[in-house]
Design an enzyme around this catalytic site. Structure first.
Site, PDB file in Angstrom:
ATOM      1  N   GLU A 286       0.871  -1.182   0.000  1.00  0.00           N
ATOM      2  CA  GLU A 286       0.000   0.000   0.000  1.00  0.00           C
ATOM      3  C   GLU A 286       0.902   1.224   0.000  1.00  0.00           C
ATOM      4  O   GLU A 286       1.722   1.390   0.897  1.00  0.00           O
ATOM      5  CB  GLU A 286      -0.909  -0.029   1.221  1.00  0.00           C
ATOM      6  CG  GLU A 286      -1.781  -1.276   1.212  1.00  0.00           C
ATOM      7  CD  GLU A 286      -2.580  -1.450   2.490  1.00  0.00           C
ATOM      8  OE1 GLU A 286      -3.303  -0.514   2.846  1.00  0.00           O
ATOM      9  OE2 GLU A 286      -2.463  -2.499   3.116  1.00  0.00           O
ATOM     10  N   CYS A 320      -1.929   9.495   3.480  1.00  0.00           N
ATOM     11  CA  CYS A 320      -1.847   9.053   2.088  1.00  0.00           C
ATOM     12  C   CYS A 320      -3.115   9.468   1.346  1.00  0.00           C
ATOM     13  O   CYS A 320      -3.110   9.657   0.142  1.00  0.00           O
ATOM     14  CB  CYS A 320      -1.656   7.554   2.022  1.00  0.00           C
ATOM     15  SG  CYS A 320      -2.880   6.678   2.985  1.00  0.00           S
TER      16      CYS A 320
END
Ligand code: NAD
Length: 517
Positions: A286, A320
């Site tokens: 990720e 993020c």
């Protein structure tokens, strides 16, 4: 067996009760700062020559705690201990493994303010951000516990005469969990919990900036009486111990959350077969984002400005999922920009131990310098309409005020590269088609948002806005476990959807067993 999963509720720090509990926890934890946390392999505490101080980003003099950097040689010892533990742990029934997680969640819930205080001191989160991080960690534990039981149940196959056929999901083996500093509690807990509850054993390699929180996670699992070696704590430099672990032939999978370039490097590294390696390593990656919010014409500009500012500057833009590009329809561009700037200019910046401050410090000097460099680049690439000036420097803390740069070209560096700080690039779109094309024009695909009242535009975005997490008429941060499973497309990662119902499958392999009568 367990009650149905529910997301952990948040508290309101404007109320006296939670406010006092947080103040008490901050005072209590402050007295604990500076403690030392050894490496743990197979339940054994280990100290090395190289000690690392973890600093408070908002008050650099303050040492949150000391940890030991694991040298590369310890990778082998850790993999051996985890391999040994795997022999028995992999046979423990899923519902029993699940109870360890539910117990960990219960302990964390009881000690949530203490963990929040560590998040304030080690990661410079404000109180609400800290609470959300801790609540998400509880959600991962509770949700994955229930999911493990579900994955452990019989899986249907088509009946075949004269045979008994079954498909069961079995664990992979020894995993390495490499986590970032920005959700030091939720992400590190979630990745470790998913590996453990599916019957794997795991080596936790936390970010260099937040090793104390990871040590607290280790202690949390230890308090559940988790057998030694199921979880191992190996902090240290990514290039040293991270590198040694990802290259180890005894490791079966790597679960990583972090930046694009490190993710790409790990992807390549684990694809390389090592002498003695008996399997293909699995990668769960990720990575970063360059997330955009599109604001269409004819929307409520106050609502849009509120969502943009929360998404861009919450936790100093270090999510993020943070909005780093605002793509505004030309008809509302100027009016929206004015509202966004006005709101952002009211955000308070300072030590987040004080609840009056909305934004804390950025994580460290390296981040501070990188963000300032991007602001300098942005000065040449657009019009600085808020912030941008050299902020009062370090020594004390690494504070950067919200910075907004308008009239940015979609191909400019500050519109393409992840800055990971409180910097928002504002881009003008001629119409909705143009806005969508700009939004999709990066190498990433993590989160995205659209503010629009035009049904056809929203339906187009549903199909064409290519991101793993898409939000309409709301902020683009704050995904909740099993409400918005989280993970991105393109170079944002393998779309693992943490906190979703497919996630545990990534830590398992299917075995088909057939017996003829
Ligand atoms: P980073 O990539 O610098 O570090 C992440 C982890 O990788 C750390 O533990 C680090 O020590 C380790 N590492 C570094 N080099 C390594 C190597 N050669 N081998 C093995 N491990 C190595 O990222 P960061 O600065 O900690 O975190 C910020 C980044 O994480 C941002 O890009 C952000 O977008 C991303 N992020 C993504 C998600 C998501 O769900 N997609 C969530 C949070 C953060």
């Amino acid at each position: 067996m367990f009650t149905p999963f529910q997301n952990e509720p948040y508290v309101n720090f404007a109320e006296d009760g939670p406010r006092q509990k947080m103040l008490d926890a901050l005072a209590r934890v402050q007295k604990e700062l500076g403690r030392t946390y050894p490496i743990v392999i197979g339940g054994q505490r280990i100290v090395t020559e190289q000690m690392r101080a973890s600093h408070n980003p908002a008050c650099w003099r303050q040492i949150v705690g000391y940890t030991y950097d694991a040298p590369a040689e310890l990778a082998d010892e850790a993999v051996q201990a985890a391999t040994e533990a795997f022999r028995t742990w992999s046979r423990v029934p899923p519902e029993v493994r699940a109870r360890y997680l539910v117990k960990a969640a219960a302990i964390l819930r009881r000690r949530i303010y203490e963990f929040c205080a560590y998040l304030v001191y080690e990661a410079s989160k404000n109180w609400n951000e800290a609470y959300a991080d801790a609540a998400e960690a509880i959600d991962f534990l509770e949700f994955y516990a229930r999911e493990a039981v579900r994955w452990g149940q019989p899986h249907p196959t088509t009946p075949y005469p004269g045979e008994e056929n079954e498909v069961r999901y079995i664990p992979l083996g020894v995993g390495v969990s490499i986590s970032p500093w920005n959700f030091p509690l939720a992400i590190a807990t979630g990745m470790a919990a998913a590996a453990i509850v599916t019957g794997n054993t795991v080596i936790m390699k936390p970010a260099e900036q937040t090793p104390v929180l990871a040590a607290k996670i280790y202690e949390l699992f230890e308090a559940t009486s988790l057998p030694p070696g199921v979880l191992n704590y190996l902090p240290g430099a990514g290039e040293v111990i991270g590198e040694a672990l990802t290259g180890h032939p005894g490791v079966r999978f790597v679960s990583f959350t972090g930046s694009r370039d490190v993710g790409l490097h790990i992807y390549q590294r684990i694809a390389t077969h090592q002498p003695g390696q008996k399997w293909l390593k699995r990668a769960i990656l990720e990575m970063g984002g360059k997330d955009a919010i599109i604001v269409d014409e004819d929307v409520n500009l106050d609502g849009a400005a509120e969502g943009v500012v929360a998404s861009a500057f919450g936790f100093q833009g270090q999510k993020c999922s943070a909005c780093s590009r605002l793509i505004a329809h030309t008809k509302i561009y100027d009016a929206l920009l004015e509202k966004v700037v006005e709101r952002a200019s009211r955000l308070t910046v300072g030590d987040p131990a004080n609840p009056a401050n909305y934004m804390g410090a950025v994580i460290d000097e390296e981040a501070y310098n990188r963000i300032l460099q991007y602001i300098a680049i942005g000065r040449a690439e657009g019009r600085v309409v808020l912030g941008g000036e050299e902020t009062e420097h370090p020594g004390e803390g690494y504070f950067i005020h919200p910075t907004i740069i308008a009239d940015v070209d979609p191909d400019a560096r500050i519109a393409q590269e992840e800055i990971f700080g409180p910097v928002l690039a504002v881009i003008r779109a001629n119409d909705f088609d143009h806005a969508l094309a700009i939004a999709n024009n990066t190498c990433y695909g993590l989160t995205g948002g659209v503010y629009s009242y035009n049904r056809m535009h929203l339906e187009r975005a549903r199909h064409e806005f290519h991101v793993g997490n898409l939000y309409f008429n709301r902020k683009i941060t704050g995904a909740l476990v099993d409400v918005q499973p989280f993970g991105g497309f393109n170079l944002s990662g393998t779309d693992s959807k943490a906190g979703g119902r497919d996630y545990l499958g990534l830590f398992l392999q299917a075995k088909s067993i057939s017996e003829r009568w």
